[in-house]
Design an enzyme around this catalytic site. Structure first.
Site, PDB file in Angstrom:
ATOM      1  N   ARG A 116    -133.444 -93.715 -80.490  1.00  0.00           N
ATOM      2  CA  ARG A 116    -133.080 -94.505 -79.319  1.00  0.00           C
ATOM      3  C   ARG A 116    -134.268 -95.298 -78.830  1.00  0.00           C
ATOM      4  O   ARG A 116    -135.397 -94.801 -78.814  1.00  0.00           O
ATOM      5  CB  ARG A 116    -132.582 -93.586 -78.204  1.00  0.00           C
ATOM      6  CG  ARG A 116    -131.888 -94.295 -77.067  1.00  0.00           C
ATOM      7  CD  ARG A 116    -131.315 -93.295 -76.090  1.00  0.00           C
ATOM      8  NE  ARG A 116    -130.414 -92.355 -76.740  1.00  0.00           N
ATOM      9  CZ  ARG A 116    -129.870 -91.305 -76.121  1.00  0.00           C
ATOM     10  NH1 ARG A 116    -130.167 -91.066 -74.873  1.00  0.00           N
ATOM     11  NH2 ARG A 116    -129.055 -90.498 -76.769  1.00  0.00           N
TER      12      ARG A 116
ATOM     13  N   HIS B 284    -126.052 -93.268 -72.286  1.00  0.00           N
ATOM     14  CA  HIS B 284    -126.058 -93.534 -70.843  1.00  0.00           C
ATOM     15  C   HIS B 284    -127.260 -94.369 -70.409  1.00  0.00           C
ATOM     16  O   HIS B 284    -127.489 -94.535 -69.215  1.00  0.00           O
ATOM     17  CB  HIS B 284    -126.090 -92.205 -70.086  1.00  0.00           C
ATOM     18  CG  HIS B 284    -127.292 -91.367 -70.422  1.00  0.00           C
ATOM     19  ND1 HIS B 284    -127.399 -90.673 -71.609  1.00  0.00           N
ATOM     20  CD2 HIS B 284    -128.451 -91.146 -69.755  1.00  0.00           C
ATOM     21  CE1 HIS B 284    -128.567 -90.045 -71.630  1.00  0.00           C
ATOM     22  NE2 HIS B 284    -129.215 -90.322 -70.528  1.00  0.00           N
TER      23      HIS B 284
ATOM     24  N   LYS C  33    -126.811 -92.067 -83.389  1.00  0.00           N
ATOM     25  CA  LYS C  33    -126.526 -90.643 -83.509  1.00  0.00           C
ATOM     26  C   LYS C  33    -125.997 -90.420 -84.921  1.00  0.00           C
ATOM     27  O   LYS C  33    -125.023 -91.063 -85.327  1.00  0.00           O
ATOM     28  CB  LYS C  33    -125.508 -90.204 -82.462  1.00  0.00           C
ATOM     29  CG  LYS C  33    -126.010 -90.335 -81.026  1.00  0.00           C
ATOM     30  CD  LYS C  33    -124.959 -89.916 -80.000  1.00  0.00           C
ATOM     31  CE  LYS C  33    -125.500 -90.040 -78.587  1.00  0.00           C
ATOM     32  NZ  LYS C  33    -124.488 -89.680 -77.565  1.00  0.00           N
TER      33      LYS C  33
ATOM     34  N   ASP D 117    -119.623 -91.421 -69.694  1.00  0.00           N
ATOM     35  CA  ASP D 117    -120.857 -92.180 -69.902  1.00  0.00           C
ATOM     36  C   ASP D 117    -120.580 -93.356 -70.842  1.00  0.00           C
ATOM     37  O   ASP D 117    -119.433 -93.630 -71.203  1.00  0.00           O
ATOM     38  CB  ASP D 117    -121.975 -91.282 -70.421  1.00  0.00           C
ATOM     39  CG  ASP D 117    -121.729 -90.780 -71.834  1.00  0.00           C
ATOM     40  OD1 ASP D 117    -120.567 -90.743 -72.260  1.00  0.00           O
ATOM     41  OD2 ASP D 117    -122.703 -90.419 -72.518  1.00  0.00           O
TER      42      ASP D 117
ATOM     43  N   ASP E  85    -118.991 -89.523 -74.633  1.00  0.00           N
ATOM     44  CA  ASP E  85    -119.110 -88.121 -75.050  1.00  0.00           C
ATOM     45  C   ASP E  85    -119.494 -87.192 -73.906  1.00  0.00           C
ATOM     46  O   ASP E  85    -119.686 -85.998 -74.116  1.00  0.00           O
ATOM     47  CB  ASP E  85    -120.093 -87.969 -76.222  1.00  0.00           C
ATOM     48  CG  ASP E  85    -121.506 -88.425 -75.888  1.00  0.00           C
ATOM     49  OD1 ASP E  85    -121.772 -88.787 -74.724  1.00  0.00           O
ATOM     50  OD2 ASP E  85    -122.357 -88.426 -76.807  1.00  0.00           O
ATOM     51  N   ARG E  86    -119.597 -87.726 -72.675  1.00  0.00           N
ATOM     52  CA  ARG E  86    -119.925 -86.882 -71.521  1.00  0.00           C
ATOM     53  C   ARG E  86    -118.897 -87.098 -70.416  1.00  0.00           C
ATOM     54  O   ARG E  86    -118.352 -88.182 -70.260  1.00  0.00           O
ATOM     55  CB  ARG E  86    -121.330 -87.195 -71.000  1.00  0.00           C
ATOM     56  CG  ARG E  86    -122.410 -86.886 -72.013  1.00  0.00           C
ATOM     57  CD  ARG E  86    -123.765 -86.748 -71.348  1.00  0.00           C
ATOM     58  NE  ARG E  86    -124.226 -87.988 -70.772  1.00  0.00           N
ATOM     59  CZ  ARG E  86    -125.157 -88.050 -69.825  1.00  0.00           C
ATOM     60  NH1 ARG E  86    -125.681 -86.951 -69.345  1.00  0.00           N
ATOM     61  NH2 ARG E  86    -125.558 -89.228 -69.362  1.00  0.00           N
TER      62      ARG E  86
ATOM     63  N   HIS F 196    -121.883 -82.735 -71.605  1.00  0.00           N
ATOM     64  CA  HIS F 196    -121.369 -82.593 -72.967  1.00  0.00           C
ATOM     65  C   HIS F 196    -120.575 -81.279 -73.060  1.00  0.00           C
ATOM     66  O   HIS F 196    -121.073 -80.222 -72.656  1.00  0.00           O
ATOM     67  CB  HIS F 196    -122.518 -82.528 -73.975  1.00  0.00           C
ATOM     68  CG  HIS F 196    -123.238 -83.828 -74.170  1.00  0.00           C
ATOM     69  ND1 HIS F 196    -122.839 -84.760 -75.095  1.00  0.00           N
ATOM     70  CD2 HIS F 196    -124.322 -84.344 -73.561  1.00  0.00           C
ATOM     71  CE1 HIS F 196    -123.655 -85.803 -75.054  1.00  0.00           C
ATOM     72  NE2 HIS F 196    -124.571 -85.574 -74.126  1.00  0.00           N
TER      73      HIS F 196
END
Length: 778
Positions: A331, A420, A429, A554, A558-559, A641
């Protein structure tokens, strides 16, 4: 020359208008400052009035609670009742007949075996918790309320029936709330506001209120003895924007007034003679000199971030920034650490690693960021150059990419996402051979890229597939809400906006969409539901539409974040309690994994539900690896998560977690609201995740030094699997290094506000030992 004079005359008129406008604004500023000064001067008397009302209300409610308790105890001390107490049904009927208004009475064994072994879903979580609290204390449990947001509120009370010094039975009662209501409403708060709450913090458990809407707290809440009730006091709402010093406001008013008068006094008079400089026209050379150069930089277009990703490298060798290789993903900022050339090399590295393991096909997809198409396209080029076939599922949430890897049986996938982070970030990822890459595996990709150890097999194919409908059908065919709930869905302009409303409508909910239009600039708010400020709009819309619940996602879906109809944020560790209770009904003895940032109450809830709690390190890839190792049925992190292995595939999926949550709430046998269900879960006084930014790498060095120097005493239990977590009997604190941003992450949680402040004070002292100049966020 006549033209020059005309221009000057026009310019003088404009100048006079500007001066008058400026003077008018100064006069308005003087009036505003004087009004602010009056408001500030009035604050003291208003605070005194509302605090006096708070004390009077606390005294009145305390008397009402004590009176109701004494009425109960008179009945329970009656020898005739004690004689029949072992016949629980007869005793309950006798108590209900003697206590006017008692709506429910339950009599239970003195050792509470029938409570400890009850099915809490049918028995009632709140009732069980109150009875166990009484058993633990050996005395009357604090009085609290049932139906905290209903129209027919009741007081619930637990008391012991004693024979000599022995507890023969425990009695649980529901009694009228009217006496407490009358006591509270007998007090007039003046221009301020007082509130009766169940619990010391937040309006989410507010039972009664009197007075106008308040703003800032006038002081700490006051506890009602023998109960779970508190009286809070708020100052009357005053729109004060200046520092709370009335002399400052008055001086500012005088300065504005004086400046306005002075401007009007010296303003240009009509007919003033122009100077020679004003009359002189510019020469051709001067005019040419003042023109901007042809190569002057222009305002960058809206898609500048995407262009930064697409721009080719200036040299043949692509710069590989070590800092973008994080603990459990890659990232960085587009145009700095990340570019299309970087993505192309990364694709070659991933593809080469796959071929060494005999893997030849991979799924890729991206979130809604502006740089996504270029980075994903370059990634696919690199993968194909290494001889790997690529299935591109397009712009979809990260969980859909994980799902596609299962659906197409590739075992490999890459999500191009900044999660996010701000709009100028992006990242990758990565899953290879069913393993989400983390730590050493991420470092190995870096080393391969630096050494250029690539496969040149080439010939990789590219297919574009739409998996979205399949994903929606898979969830909605298994998860269904038994009653229709209204839910507000805030996607923060992230990629979840494409699918989350469809999924939740598909399981049987009424959906109110909020910021569901995908926009990679995130114009509405930052797409991070772990930050309370990002949930403010969601709270307002839930209230406006009288929804049952609000959910937020997010940037890549995934959150999950959750707020109730009362505006209470249900933090993920409490959501995990509810998920664990549900899963363990079908899988008793299963392992539940959670990260070091979760509340200490979570362990107890999992054990009481016949599960095996396991605390582990923060990070989606680390959690998934631990779940596979332990064959856990469920996992969760404080960041939001959630990992369901039961009925799902074990990867983190905020959309699926929201569907499971609504399924649980809609199937409640007692028909309780979401707030009532959450109220059965143990709560504590806690902080959200607090972040302390540092230079890149400095946060990891700080945690190492903190681990060596900190001393928390013999009664503290230290956990150092991820930073430093310190547990006491009444709470805990944590310091760890973030693996996604260069910052320390801190969190504190305790049974009450006093314990929380004590724990924070200890941490302040120990943190300052490492760096005395730290500016702490608590």
């Amino acid at each position: 020359m006549a033209k020059a004079k005309g221009n000057n005359a026009g310019g003088g008129g404009v100048l006079r208008l500007l001066v008058v406008a400026a003077a008018t604004l100064l006069f308005l500023g003087a009036g505003f400052s004087a009004w602010q000064g009056w408001l500030i001067a009035s604050e003291g008397s208003a605070a005194e009035t509302v605090l006096s009302a708070q004390a009077s209300a606390a005294e009145a409610v305390t008397r009402a609670v004590a009176t109701q308790r004494e009425q109960v105890m008179q009945v329970l001390r009656d020898p005739q009742l004690i004689a029949v107490i072992d016949d629980h049904a007869t005793a309950a009927a006798s108590i209900q007949a003697r206590l006017s208004g008692a709506s429910h009475v339950g009599v239970f064994a003195g050792n509470q075996d029938d409570v400890l072994h009850a099915n809490y879903r049918e028995f009632g979580y709140g009732k069980a918790a109150q009875l166990m609290a009484a058993l633990s204390a050996g005395d009357i449990a604090p009085v609290q309320t049932a139906n905290p947001d209903g129209t027919h509120r009741q007081v619930t009370m637990v008391a012991a029936v004693r024979d000599a010094d022995r507890v023969r039975a425990w009695v649980w009662l529901e009694l009228p709330f009217d006496g407490i209501t009358q006591a509270f409403e007998s007090v007039e708060p003046g221009s301020g506001r007082i509130e009766l709450r169940q619990g010391p913090d937040g309006p989410d458990l507010m039972l009664l209120a009197a007075g106008s809407t308040g703003s800032a707290s006038a002081g700490p809440p006051v506890r009602i003895r023998g109960s779970a009730f508190w009286i809070a006091a708020n100052m009357p709402r005053a729109y004060i924007v200046l520092p709370h010093l009335w002399p400052f406001a008055m001086v500012l008013a005088l300065l504005c007034l004086g400046a306005g008068v002075a401007l009007l006094w010296v303003r240009p008079r009509r007919g003033s003679a122009p100077t020679k400089a004003e009359l002189a026209e510019p020469t051709l050379a001067e005019a040419m000199r003042d023109l901007p150069p042809e190569d002057a930089p222009k305002t960058p277009p809206r898609r500048a971030i995407a262009a930064a990703a697409a721009a080719p490298s200036a040299s043949a060798d692509v710069a590989i920034d070590r800092d973008v290789f994080r603990a459990y993903d890659i990232r960085g900022v587009v145009g700095k650490g990340l570019s299309a050339d970087f993505a192309r090399l990364l694709g070659r590295a991933i593809g080469s690693s796959m071929r060494e393991q005999g893997l030849h096909e991979i799924v890729i997809g991206r979130d809604g960021r502006l740089s996504g198409p270029e980075l994903a396209g370059a990634l696919a080029e690199g993968l194909r150059a290494a001889g790997v076939d690529v299935i591109d599922v397009g712009a979809v949430p990260t969980p859909v990419i994980y799902y596609a890897a299962f659906r197409f049986n590739t075992g490999c996938c890459v999500s191009v996402t900044g999660s996010h982070n701000p709009p100028d970030y992006n990242g990758f990822k990565i899953v290879v051979g069913g393993e989400t890459l983390a730590e050493e595996a991420i470092v190995a990709l870096h080393d391969r890229m630096v050494a250029k150890q690539f496969s040149d097999a080439g010939g990789g194919n590219l297919r574009q597939m739409d998996i979205s409908d399949d994903y929606v059908d898979r969830i909605t065919s298994d998860v269904q809400a038994e009653r229709r709930l209204k839910v507000v869905v805030d996607c923060g302009n992230g990629i979840a906006g494409n699918l989350a409303p469809r999924v939740l409508e598909g399981i049987g909910c009424d959906v109110v969409p909020l910021y569901c239009e995908v926009d990679g600039t995130f114009p509405s708010h930052h797409p991070d539901p772990s930050e309370p400020k990002n949930l403010e709009d969601l709270k307002l819309v839930v209230e406006k539409y009288q929804a049952d619940l609000g959910v937020a996602f997010d940037g890549d879906g995934d959150r999950l974040g959750v707020v109730t109809a009362q505006g209470e944020i249900i933090y993920p560790d409490r959501l995990l309690m509810l998920f664990a209770q549900d899963v363990l009904q079908r899988h008793p003895g299963a392992t539940i994994v959670y990260d070091v940032k979760c509340t200490g109450h979570l362990r107890k809830v999992i054990q009481e539900a016949a599960g095996v709690p396991l605390m582990w390190r923060t990070g989606h890839s680390l959690m998934k690896a631990k779940m596979r190792e332990t064959e856990a049925q469920l996992g969760g992190e404080m960041s939001g998560h959630f990992f369901f292995a039961e009925r799902w595939y074990g990867f983190d999926d905020g959309i699926y977690a929201a569907a499971r949550l609504l399924e649980i709430l809609a199937s409640d046998l007692e028909g309780r609201t979401a707030s009532q269900v959450f109220a059965t879960l143990p709560n504590s006084v806690s902080t959200p995740e607090l972040k302390l930014p540092m230079a890149e790498g400095a946060h990891h060095r700080f945690v190492e030094a903190f681990r060596e120097k900190a001393d928390f005493g013999a009664d503290a239990r230290l956990t150092t699997i991820d930073g430093v977590r310190v547990d006491w009997s009444d709470g805990w604190g944590l310091v760890r290094a973030s693996n996604t941003t260069p910052a320390l992450v801190l969190r504190f949680d305790a049974d009450n506000a006093v314990a929380l402040e004590r724990i924070q004070a200890v941490f302040r002292t120990e943190l300052k030992k490492v760096d005395s100049k730290l500016v702490l966020p608590f």
